[in-house]
Design a protein around this motif. Structure first.
Motif, PDB file in Angstrom:
ATOM      1  N   GLU A  44       0.845  -1.202   0.000  1.00 62.65           N
ATOM      2  CA  GLU A  44       0.000   0.000   0.000  1.00 62.65           C
ATOM      3  C   GLU A  44       0.882   1.255   0.000  1.00 62.65           C
ATOM      4  N   ALA A  45       1.940   1.214   0.795  1.00 65.05           N
ATOM      5  CA  ALA A  45       2.855   2.363   0.845  1.00 65.05           C
ATOM      6  C   ALA A  45       3.522   2.548  -0.513  1.00 65.05           C
ATOM      7  N   ARG A  46       3.862   1.447  -1.148  1.00 62.10           N
ATOM      8  CA  ARG A  46       4.498   1.548  -2.481  1.00 62.10           C
ATOM      9  C   ARG A  46       3.515   2.107  -3.501  1.00 62.10           C
ATOM     10  N   ARG A  47       2.249   1.688  -3.399  1.00 62.53           N
ATOM     11  CA  ARG A  47       1.266   2.190  -4.361  1.00 62.53           C
ATOM     12  C   ARG A  47       1.091   3.707  -4.197  1.00 62.53           C
ATOM     13  N   LEU A  48       1.087   4.160  -2.939  1.00 61.05           N
ATOM     14  CA  LEU A  48       0.984   5.610  -2.724  1.00 61.05           C
ATOM     15  C   LEU A  48       2.197   6.325  -3.316  1.00 61.05           C
ATOM     16  N   ARG A  49       3.367   5.724  -3.194  1.00 57.84           N
ATOM     17  CA  ARG A  49       4.561   6.339  -3.801  1.00 57.84           C
ATOM     18  C   ARG A  49       4.390   6.488  -5.308  1.00 57.84           C
ATOM     19  N   THR A  50       3.837   5.462  -5.926  1.00 53.10           N
ATOM     20  CA  THR A  50       3.624   5.532  -7.382  1.00 53.10           C
ATOM     21  C   THR A  50       2.648   6.657  -7.714  1.00 53.10           C
ATOM     22  N   GLU A  51       1.598   6.778  -6.893  1.00 55.63           N
ATOM     23  CA  GLU A  51       0.616   7.838  -7.156  1.00 55.63           C
ATOM     24  C   GLU A  51       1.223   9.228  -6.918  1.00 55.63           C
ATOM     25  N   LEU A  52       2.067   9.325  -5.904  1.00 57.03           N
ATOM     26  CA  LEU A  52       2.709  10.622  -5.634  1.00 57.03           C
ATOM     27  C   LEU A  52       3.727  10.969  -6.720  1.00 57.03           C
ATOM     28  N   ALA A  53       4.326   9.961  -7.312  1.00 59.81           N
ATOM     29  CA  ALA A  53       5.240  10.229  -8.440  1.00 59.81           C
ATOM     30  C   ALA A  53       4.450  10.893  -9.568  1.00 59.81           C
ATOM     31  N   ALA A  54       3.219  10.422  -9.785  1.00 58.45           N
ATOM     32  CA  ALA A  54       2.365  11.048 -10.808  1.00 58.45           C
ATOM     33  C   ALA A  54       2.044  12.485 -10.399  1.00 58.45           C
ATOM     34  N   VAL A  55       1.819  12.719  -9.099  1.00 61.33           N
ATOM     35  CA  VAL A  55       1.571  14.092  -8.618  1.00 61.33           C
ATOM     36  C   VAL A  55       2.769  14.981  -8.944  1.00 61.33           C
ATOM     37  N   SER A  56       3.977  14.467  -8.736  1.00 61.94           N
ATOM     38  CA  SER A  56       5.171  15.304  -8.963  1.00 61.94           C
ATOM     39  C   SER A  56       5.285  15.705 -10.432  1.00 61.94           C
ATOM     40  N   ARG A  57       4.726  14.882 -11.318  1.00 64.08           N
ATOM     41  CA  ARG A  57       4.781  15.203 -12.759  1.00 64.08           C
ATOM     42  C   ARG A  57       3.559  16.008 -13.223  1.00 64.08           C
ATOM     43  N   GLY A  58       2.645  16.307 -12.297  1.00 59.40           N
ATOM     44  CA  GLY A  58       1.441  17.053 -12.674  1.00 59.40           C
ATOM     45  C   GLY A  58       0.365  16.165 -13.284  1.00 59.40           C
ATOM     46  N   GLU A  59       0.534  14.841 -13.155  1.00 60.43           N
ATOM     47  CA  GLU A  59      -0.453  13.920 -13.739  1.00 60.43           C
ATOM     48  C   GLU A  59      -1.506  13.494 -12.711  1.00 60.43           C
ATOM     49  N   ALA A  60      -1.393  13.996 -11.507  1.00 63.88           N
ATOM     50  CA  ALA A  60      -2.394  13.767 -10.458  1.00 63.88           C
ATOM     51  C   ALA A  60      -2.263  14.938  -9.495  1.00 63.88           C
ATOM     52  N   PHE A  61      -3.269  15.110  -8.623  1.00 61.37           N
ATOM     53  CA  PHE A  61      -3.243  16.212  -7.659  1.00 61.37           C
ATOM     54  C   PHE A  61      -3.482  15.602  -6.274  1.00 61.37           C
ATOM     55  N   LEU A  62      -2.815  16.153  -5.265  1.00 60.09           N
ATOM     56  CA  LEU A  62      -2.918  15.593  -3.923  1.00 60.09           C
ATOM     57  C   LEU A  62      -3.863  16.416  -3.042  1.00 60.09           C
ATOM     58  N   LEU A  63      -4.762  15.730  -2.364  1.00 62.59           N
ATOM     59  CA  LEU A  63      -5.567  16.371  -1.317  1.00 62.59           C
ATOM     60  C   LEU A  63      -5.267  15.659  -0.012  1.00 62.59           C
ATOM     61  N   GLN A  64      -4.667  16.398   0.915  1.00 65.41           N
ATOM     62  CA  GLN A  64      -4.368  15.824   2.238  1.00 65.41           C
ATOM     63  C   GLN A  64      -5.095  16.666   3.274  1.00 65.41           C
ATOM     64  N   GLY A  65      -5.801  16.014   4.195  1.00 64.87           N
ATOM     65  CA  GLY A  65      -6.513  16.820   5.176  1.00 64.87           C
ATOM     66  C   GLY A  65      -7.038  16.007   6.339  1.00 64.87           C
ATOM     67  N   GLY A  66      -7.326  16.738   7.408  1.00 61.65           N
ATOM     68  CA  GLY A  66      -7.898  16.101   8.593  1.00 61.65           C
ATOM     69  C   GLY A  66      -7.638  16.944   9.823  1.00 61.65           C
TER      70      GLY A  66
END
Ligand code: PEP
Ligand code: CO
Length: 458
Positions: A44-66
């Protein structure tokens, strides 16, 4: 002497961590944590890393909150559900603006330990140790409550497990269906004061109608009914973090089992400090708070250490900038230049909360909505000018109707703050303010991206 590599933080200075008075009780809790199942898993941690790599390239956007700090007393199914509901609505509105997938990360299921500016707190003539979060000591202003108690780590673990169980169920069990999420958003924009956001909500409705009319394969329909959701917290209390760290049997790598993503706070990011030493050793994605006192020299060392020298390892490191709306111009450009000179692939995200805390005229710690929005605007503007990617936003928020931050479309004033001021630590956006901010970020999202594209193509 440390017993294994992951214990090496124990040889470093103990910053912002409690000194437990009963070492036997502490050791018993640590032994128990080592036996318990981890809350999250390596893949799961690795999958998040892959998704964050896409964020770094502008291919995804991150919403973190709580929450700023999760609380034992205020915990319950309603709180978790209402929080998740507003996160889903925000993510949907942001997806519409960003035109890329939104990676959803909660400050939840482990966000219990708080760094404090002062070691003690004074009320009248009485001075007591500061409250450091429910995982460490109690909120009540009594001497007994403020004694650090290691047993609290086990209660935090149990609450985190129950929270994650509920989140996992809601993420996959139909609660997150896009049509349902959109209906809640329509309820919000039906309010008179939310009129400004009605066009976006209606356009979103048209899109959903079109998708339905065009006909979805059953597999696609299932995808639209489920989401991926990740947990995160500040890795402050290292006994808890070490107790939940596991070795991945497949690879031999260390994984923080306390949450998918962990971050290092602005007060504990000393390059040779305990927190950096712990975080560099686990494979989870790591966040690093960067404030006005983050020097370019320190940032270089921190990036190199936390990325273990692999500067193109996009998705490993997230820089969470938090300067204050009026200080972004002074600090963000110089930090971007540092990162660009190094050629490091990081995720840039904006925490517009922690640099914008003020004391209200009525004596409450608060954050004006317009300053929170102002910092996000500045973040997009500077990244637009630099041609770098504004990867995401990081909010302190709740699904409850609290009165902790001023402003927003219901125009909360200093006088309103006393009505429902429930936070255990910093003031949070309430559900309406959080969703409104998502609409405003949605509007912001297009301009800087096109500016970035112009810079890139120049
Ligand atoms: C927080 O995120 O709650 C926090 C304490 O932030 P910072 O370390 O940026 O001050
Ligand atoms: Co906070």
């Amino acid at each position: 002497m440390p017993t294994s590599a992951i214990s090496s933080w124990r040889d470093r200075e103990r910053i912002q961590m409690p000194v437990y008075t009963d070492p036997t009780a502490l050791r018993a809790v640590e032994a128990r944590l080592r036996q318990l199942p981890p809350l999250v898993f390596a893949d799961e941690a690795r999958r998040l890393r892959t998704e964050l790599a896409a964020v770094s390239r502008g291919e995804a956007f991150l919403l973190q909150g709580g929450d700023c700090a999760e609380s034992f007393d205020q915990f319950g199914a309603d709180q978790v559900r209402d929080f998740f509901k507003v996160m889903l609505q925000m993510a949907m509105v942001l997806t519409y603006g960003a035109k890329v997938p939104v990676v959803k990360v909660g400050r939840i299921a482990g966000q219990f330990a708080k760094p404090r500016s002062a070691p003690t707190e004074k009320v009248g003539e009485v001075e007591l140790p500061s409250y450091r979060g429910d995982i460490i000591n109690g909120f009540d202003f009594t001497e007994a409550a403020r004694v650090p108690d290691p047993e609290r780590m086990l209660q935090a673990y149990t609450q985190s497990a129950a929270t994650l169980n509920m989140l996992r169920g809601m993420a996959k069990g139909g609660f997150a269906d896009v049509n349902k999420v959109h209906q809640w958003t329509l309820d919000f924009t039906a309010e008179d004061k939310a009129e400004a956001y009605r066009d976006i909500a209606n356009a979103l409705q048209d899109t959903l109608d079109f998708i339905r009319a065009a006909g979805l394969s059953p597999r696609k329909a299932e995808e639209l009914a489920t989401v991926d959701f990740y947990s995160s917290h500040e890795a402050l209390l290292l006994e808890y973090e070490e107790g939940l760290t596991r070795t991945d049997p497949m690879t031999g790598e260390l994984v923080a089992g306390s949450g998918h993503l962990i971050w290092i706070g602005d007060r504990t990011r000393q390059p040779d400090g305990a927190h950096v030493d712990f975080c560099r050793q686990v494979i989870n994605p790591i966040g690093l708070k960067c404030g006005p006192t983050t020097s370019s020299e320190d940032l270089k060392v921190l990036i190199d250490t936390l990325m273990n020298g692999k500067l193109d390892d996009a998705g490993r490191l997230m820089l969470i900038t938090r300067f204050g709306a009026d200080k972004v111009e002074e600090h963000l450009p110089r930090l971007i230049d540092t990162v660009e000179e190094m050629g490091a692939k990081v995720v840039w995200t904006c925490d517009p909360m922690h640099g914008n805390t003020i004391k209200s005229a009525t004596g409450y710690k608060t954050r004006p909505f317009e300053n929170v929005l102002g910092e996000v605007q500045e973040f997009f503007r500077v990244h637009g000018e630099k041609g770098t990617t504004p990867g995401g936003v990081h909010f302190e928020m709740t699904g409850q109707d609290v009165t902790e931050c001023t402003g927003g479309l219901r125009a909360l004033t200093d006088e309103d703050l006393s009505d429902r001021y429930h936070t255990a630590c910093d003031p949070r956006l309430n559900a309406s303010q959080a969703l409104e901010l998502a609409f405003l970020v949605n509007q912001l999202m297009r301009a800087p991206r096109s500016a970035a594209a112009q810079v890139a193509s120049a």
